[in-house]
Design an enzyme around this catalytic site. Structure first.
Site, PDB file in Angstrom:
ATOM      1  N   GLY A 143      -0.331   0.254  17.351  1.00  0.00           N
ATOM      2  CA  GLY A 143      -0.639  -0.119  18.733  1.00  0.00           C
ATOM      3  C   GLY A 143      -2.156  -0.092  18.913  1.00  0.00           C
ATOM      4  N   LYS A 185       6.485   0.879  11.818  1.00  0.00           N
ATOM      5  CA  LYS A 185       7.874   0.995  11.380  1.00  0.00           C
ATOM      6  C   LYS A 185       8.662  -0.303  11.531  1.00  0.00           C
ATOM      7  CE  LYS A 185       9.415   4.040  15.028  1.00  0.00           C
ATOM      8  NZ  LYS A 185      10.515   4.829  15.564  1.00  0.00           N
ATOM      9  N   GLN A 209       1.519  -3.966  31.128  1.00  0.00           N
ATOM     10  CA  GLN A 209       1.407  -5.068  32.096  1.00  0.00           C
ATOM     11  C   GLN A 209       0.126  -4.983  32.906  1.00  0.00           C
ATOM     12  OE1 GLN A 209       4.829  -5.204  34.667  1.00  0.00           O
ATOM     13  NE2 GLN A 209       6.197  -5.912  33.062  1.00  0.00           N
ATOM     14  N   GLY A 210       0.015  -3.876  33.682  1.00  0.00           N
ATOM     15  CA  GLY A 210      -1.006  -3.780  34.735  1.00  0.00           C
ATOM     16  C   GLY A 210      -2.411  -3.990  34.232  1.00  0.00           C
ATOM     17  N   GLU A 267      -4.261  -0.063  41.418  1.00  0.00           N
ATOM     18  CA  GLU A 267      -2.896   0.458  41.281  1.00  0.00           C
ATOM     19  C   GLU A 267      -2.807   1.807  41.985  1.00  0.00           C
ATOM     20  OE1 GLU A 267      -1.901   0.470  37.108  1.00  0.00           O
ATOM     21  OE2 GLU A 267      -2.087  -1.691  36.953  1.00  0.00           O
ATOM     22  N   ASP A 306       8.094   9.956  16.849  1.00  0.00           N
ATOM     23  CA  ASP A 306       8.061  10.411  15.445  1.00  0.00           C
ATOM     24  C   ASP A 306       6.840  11.279  15.124  1.00  0.00           C
ATOM     25  OD1 ASP A 306      10.312   8.837  15.239  1.00  0.00           O
ATOM     26  OD2 ASP A 306       9.306   7.195  14.218  1.00  0.00           O
ATOM     27  N   HIS A 334       8.932   6.244  31.390  1.00  0.00           N
ATOM     28  CA  HIS A 334       7.888   5.264  31.106  1.00  0.00           C
ATOM     29  C   HIS A 334       6.831   5.786  30.126  1.00  0.00           C
ATOM     30  CE1 HIS A 334       5.194   1.942  31.928  1.00  0.00           C
ATOM     31  NE2 HIS A 334       4.248   2.746  32.376  1.00  0.00           N
ATOM     32  N   ARG A 356      -0.156  11.112  34.711  1.00  0.00           N
ATOM     33  CA  ARG A 356      -1.153  10.101  34.325  1.00  0.00           C
ATOM     34  C   ARG A 356      -1.440   9.122  35.462  1.00  0.00           C
ATOM     35  NH1 ARG A 356      -0.784   4.724  31.853  1.00  0.00           N
ATOM     36  NH2 ARG A 356       1.458   4.926  32.034  1.00  0.00           N
ATOM     37  N   SER A 398      -3.965   4.876  30.190  1.00  0.00           N
ATOM     38  CA  SER A 398      -3.444   5.184  28.856  1.00  0.00           C
ATOM     39  C   SER A 398      -4.096   4.338  27.765  1.00  0.00           C
ATOM     40  CB  SER A 398      -1.935   4.956  28.861  1.00  0.00           C
ATOM     41  OG  SER A 398      -1.451   4.969  27.559  1.00  0.00           O
TER      42      SER A 398
HETATM   43  P1  FAD Z   1       2.070   2.141  20.610  1.00  0.00           P
HETATM   44  O1  FAD Z   1       1.412   0.945  21.151  1.00  0.00           O
HETATM   45  O2  FAD Z   1       3.389   2.500  21.173  1.00  0.00           O
HETATM   46  O3  FAD Z   1       2.262   1.934  19.043  1.00  0.00           O
HETATM   47  C1  FAD Z   1       3.032   2.826  18.288  1.00  0.00           C
HETATM   48  C2  FAD Z   1       3.023   2.382  16.840  1.00  0.00           C
HETATM   49  O4  FAD Z   1       3.489   3.438  16.016  1.00  0.00           O
HETATM   50  C3  FAD Z   1       3.908   1.188  16.531  1.00  0.00           C
HETATM   51  O5  FAD Z   1       3.201   0.327  15.673  1.00  0.00           O
HETATM   52  C4  FAD Z   1       5.071   1.801  15.758  1.00  0.00           C
HETATM   53  O6  FAD Z   1       5.658   0.935  14.795  1.00  0.00           O
HETATM   54  C5  FAD Z   1       4.361   2.935  15.048  1.00  0.00           C
HETATM   55  N1  FAD Z   1       5.235   4.025  14.620  1.00  0.00           N
HETATM   56  C6  FAD Z   1       5.893   4.922  15.390  1.00  0.00           C
HETATM   57  N2  FAD Z   1       6.575   5.776  14.610  1.00  0.00           N
HETATM   58  C7  FAD Z   1       6.333   5.419  13.336  1.00  0.00           C
HETATM   59  C8  FAD Z   1       6.764   5.907  12.084  1.00  0.00           C
HETATM   60  N3  FAD Z   1       7.592   6.949  11.975  1.00  0.00           N
HETATM   61  N4  FAD Z   1       6.330   5.284  10.963  1.00  0.00           N
HETATM   62  C9  FAD Z   1       5.512   4.211  11.041  1.00  0.00           C
HETATM   63  N5  FAD Z   1       5.071   3.710  12.194  1.00  0.00           N
HETATM   64  C10 FAD Z   1       5.475   4.306  13.328  1.00  0.00           C
HETATM   65  N6  FAD Z   1      -0.787   1.741  29.891  1.00  0.00           N
HETATM   66  C11 FAD Z   1      -1.925   1.322  30.500  1.00  0.00           C
HETATM   67  O7  FAD Z   1      -2.983   1.929  30.345  1.00  0.00           O
HETATM   68  N7  FAD Z   1      -1.880   0.210  31.292  1.00  0.00           N
HETATM   69  C12 FAD Z   1      -0.753  -0.504  31.514  1.00  0.00           C
HETATM   70  O8  FAD Z   1      -0.773  -1.504  32.215  1.00  0.00           O
HETATM   71  C13 FAD Z   1       0.445  -0.061  30.905  1.00  0.00           C
HETATM   72  N8  FAD Z   1       1.607  -0.719  31.140  1.00  0.00           N
HETATM   73  C14 FAD Z   1       2.710  -0.336  30.436  1.00  0.00           C
HETATM   74  C15 FAD Z   1       3.888  -1.070  30.587  1.00  0.00           C
HETATM   75  C16 FAD Z   1       4.996  -0.763  29.830  1.00  0.00           C
HETATM   76  C17 FAD Z   1       6.260  -1.566  30.005  1.00  0.00           C
HETATM   77  C18 FAD Z   1       4.942   0.314  28.902  1.00  0.00           C
HETATM   78  C19 FAD Z   1       6.124   0.660  28.061  1.00  0.00           C
HETATM   79  C20 FAD Z   1       3.783   1.068  28.781  1.00  0.00           C
HETATM   80  C21 FAD Z   1       2.672   0.761  29.539  1.00  0.00           C
HETATM   81  N9  FAD Z   1       1.497   1.493  29.424  1.00  0.00           N
HETATM   82  C22 FAD Z   1       0.366   1.074  30.061  1.00  0.00           C
HETATM   83  C23 FAD Z   1       1.383   2.598  28.484  1.00  0.00           C
HETATM   84  C24 FAD Z   1       0.693   2.097  27.206  1.00  0.00           C
HETATM   85  O9  FAD Z   1       1.134   0.792  26.913  1.00  0.00           O
HETATM   86  C25 FAD Z   1       0.980   2.980  26.012  1.00  0.00           C
HETATM   87  O10 FAD Z   1       0.812   4.324  26.344  1.00  0.00           O
HETATM   88  C26 FAD Z   1       0.029   2.632  24.875  1.00  0.00           C
HETATM   89  O11 FAD Z   1       0.095   1.258  24.586  1.00  0.00           O
HETATM   90  C27 FAD Z   1       0.347   3.439  23.647  1.00  0.00           C
HETATM   91  O12 FAD Z   1      -0.415   2.933  22.583  1.00  0.00           O
HETATM   92  P2  FAD Z   1      -0.348   3.651  21.191  1.00  0.00           P
HETATM   93  O13 FAD Z   1      -1.324   2.954  20.308  1.00  0.00           O
HETATM   94  O14 FAD Z   1      -0.485   5.103  21.359  1.00  0.00           O
HETATM   95  O15 FAD Z   1       1.159   3.419  20.676  1.00  0.00           O
HETATM   96  C1  SIN Z   2       2.076  -0.898  35.387  1.00  0.00           C
HETATM   97  O1  SIN Z   2       1.653  -2.033  35.214  1.00  0.00           O
HETATM   98  O2  SIN Z   2       2.593  -0.483  36.418  1.00  0.00           O
HETATM   99  C2  SIN Z   2       1.976   0.050  34.259  1.00  0.00           C
HETATM  100  C3  SIN Z   2       0.654   0.639  34.263  1.00  0.00           C
HETATM  101  C4  SIN Z   2       0.640   1.886  33.456  1.00  0.00           C
HETATM  102  O3  SIN Z   2       1.671   2.362  32.998  1.00  0.00           O
HETATM  103  O4  SIN Z   2      -0.460   2.422  33.314  1.00  0.00           O
END
Ligand code: FAD
Ligand code: SIN
Length: 525
Positions: free
Chosen positions: A13, A34, A46-47, A113, A220, A349, A384, A389
């Site tokens: 991510g 994974k 989204q936001g 927001e 995980d 969420h 949060r 995030s």
């Molecule tokens: P992720 O983007 O979740 O990536 C996790 C990665 O880890 C993936 O590639 C997965 O394959 C890998 N992985 C996991 N376990 C393993 C394993 N055992 N082995 C190998 N790979 C593994 N936040 C904001 O700030 N603004 C927003 O507008 C917003 N909107 C959101 C809307 C939705 C619908 C959701 C669900 C979340 C939203 N969030 C938002 C929160 C934000 O998107 C997440 O907190 C953030 O993207 C997390 O990023 P990350 O890099 O930590 O993990």
């Molecule tokens: C949203 O667009 O409402 C999600 C924003 C967030 O989770 O930070």
């Protein structure tokens, strides 16, 4: 098979990829995910992404909003680090080709927001995460020093435990040497050895039966760190988004972005009455914990399954322009959001807690870093602030690289780690044992460990979970490793940590509300 890298990155991510792109200037990088590079919580965002950009906004205001939302539980140092560090990371995203919407004057079109006192959310329509994810993937694919491993599932991080030593929570200087990883195409387990490892494994939504997270969100990294005796904190602060689309049976649950309330939408009960001012003077723009609890209360009092979000008073064309995906999704279900109210209810969420890290993203285990949703930096405190995030993930991933490159030349790869031992295991006879236990975890958590908690419900959840834990550990010991059994173990560990840490908090604060201790007790920041 053994593979050796300077940097092992588990997760693709925003945290994992932005780290990989920077670390690759200093050594060989393995980037694991994974499933596919595109499937992540990041893609779903989204936001948008919060960063102070223009006056009258200021760093002080963003800091204050974050602290208020965090309900006295934030780490001020982490808050300042992220908020002051945000503009430089936005610049990095722009350099990597991310497009944020601009207005007709060429200035960034900033959204607002819940909990934000100013317009400060940079966004790409209502699919900012997808725009970020795909832009970063393009950069990764073009990078010669990053080797990408899709469909590679990390099972365990490697420590002295794998060299035959007894490792407890009191063992000083636990070290991480890499990870055992399941290649899901060949079903072989590879030993990935590294000088440093970053956990960027994202969220935990799959612990609950309704969530906005994709199904890969099984916590995980948190579970692996817990098993390796690393420190995990603030797990009781599970964030429920107030406005997920009410459409039973759909998984993940589609989100109706909070930006739509920032734009002017209001919450109404099913009889059309506004209710948020009864709960908070900020009305429909109150922080998430307050809004989700208010909706939950109204639904319970009235015996309703959802409330309405009303954006019909806004200009229809403008609504369609700002929120094209939400408009399209709802229309597919027969809801024209420019004319009809949108049925919404809260659902899981985000997780504010996780792997404890310091200002350099170092976990309590040496050579192991964590960034993004799996980590607990202290930025979010007990709740949060929206759109904080993505920015936290990229700021801390940057800090992790800067710290790692100071030590990487002094570190060596530990060659003594033995290959994974699967002697005496066989294929599980009945897959249904795993899928059914998974469903039970989701039900236990959604029924007993939701928005409103009590000691009675938490203890009941713990007792039920202990049975599943024993059965699953037994199954794991005699089974050939599969992603399914590992994920089941991981969600059980995460659920256990949430319940245990919820039971320890004898007060209500932020996202943790319990009828047994309804007041906020301790004085924290
Ligand atoms: P992720 O983007 O979740 O990536 C996790 C990665 O880890 C993936 O590639 C997965 O394959 C890998 N992985 C996991 N376990 C393993 C394993 N055992 N082995 C190998 N790979 C593994 N936040 C904001 O700030 N603004 C927003 O507008 C917003 N909107 C959101 C809307 C939705 C619908 C959701 C669900 C979340 C939203 N969030 C938002 C929160 C934000 O998107 C997440 O907190 C953030 O993207 C997390 O990023 P990350 O890099 O930590 O993990
Ligand atoms: C949203 O667009 O409402 C999600 C924003 C967030 O989770 O930070």
């Amino acid at each position: 098979m053994t593979r050796k890298f300077d940097f092992l990155v588990i997760g693709s991510g925003i945290a994992g990829i932005s780290y990989a792109l920077k670390a690759a200037q200093y050594g060989k990088v393995a980037l694991l995910c994974k499933t596919t590079l595109s499937e992540s919580n990041t893609s779903f965002a989204q936001g948008g992404i919060a960063s102070v950009t223009y006056e009258p906004d200021s760093f002080e205001k963003h800091i204050e909003d974050t602290l208020i939302s965090g309900d006295g539980h934030c780490n001020l140092e982490a808050v300042e680090k992220v908020i002051y560090g945000a503009p430089a990371q936005i610049e990095e995203l722009l350099n990597w080709g991310v497009n944020f919407d601009k207005d007709e004057k060429g200035l960034f079109d900033l959204h607002r927001e819940g909990g934000h006192s100013e317009h400060r959310i940079l966004h790409h329509k209502d699919n900012t995460g997808y725009e970020i994810q795909e832009s970063l993937i393009r950069q990764v694919k073009a990078h010669p020093e990053i080797e990408v491993f899709e469909h590679y599932f990390a099972i365990e991080i490697l420590t002295q435990h794998h060299l035959g030593q007894i490792v407890t929570h009191h063992t000083p200087n636990i070290e991480c040497y890499g990870a055992y990883v399941l290649n899901q195409q060949s079903n072989n387990i590879h030993t990935f050895l590294s000088k440093v490892t970053l956990l960027a494994t994202g969220g935990i939504g799959s612990v609950y039966s309704t969530t906005t997270n994709p199904e890969i969100a099984t916590g995980d990294g948190i579970a692996m760190t817990h098993r390796a005796r690393g420190i995990i904190k603030d797990m009781e602060f599970v964030q429920f988004h107030p406005t997920a689309l009410y459409h039973p049976g759909e998984r993940p649950t589609f989100l109706i972005s909070e930006a739509i309330r920032g734009y002017g939408a209001v919450l109404r009960t099913q009889d059309g009455k506004e209710f948020m001012h009864k709960y908070d003077e900020r009305g429909s723009l109150a922080p998430r914990d307050i809004t989700a609890r208010a909706i939950d209360n109204e639904m319970k009092m009235r015996g309703h399954d959802f409330v309405y979000l009303d954006v019909t008073k806004k200009d229809a064309e403008e609504t369609k322009m700002h929120f094209p995906n939400i408009y399209k999704k709802c229309l597919e279900l027969g809801i024209d959001i420019t004319k009809d109210y949108i049925p919404v209810s809260p659902c899981q969420h985000y997780l504010c807690g996780g792997i404890v890290v310091d200002m350099n993203a170092r976990s309590s285990i040496n050579r192991l870093y964590a960034a993004g949703e799996c980590s607990c930096t202290g930025l979010h405190g007990a709740n949060r602030l929206a759109s904080n995030s993505l920015i936290e993930a990229i700021v801390y991933a940057d800090a992790a690289v800067k710290d790692a490159i100071k030590i990487i030349d002094k570190l060596t790869i530990n060659d003594s780690i033995p290959a994974w031992n699967d002697e005496g295991t066989s294929l599980p006879e009945e897959m249904v044992l795993i899928t059914q236990s998974f469903r039970e975890v989701e039900q236990i958590m959604s029924t007993y460990v939701g928005i409103v908690r009590s000691n009675l419900r938490l203890v009941r959840a713990l007792n039920r979970l202990e049975i599943l834990y024993r059965e699953t550990e037994h199954l794991f010991e005699k089974s050939v490793v599969s992603r399914e059994i590992c994920e089941l173990r991981n969600v059980i560990s995460v659920a256990y940590l949430i319940i245990k840490q919820a039971l320890l908090r004898k007060e209500s604060r932020g996202l943790h509300f319990t009828v047994d201790y309804p007041e906020r007790m301790r004085n924290e920041l």
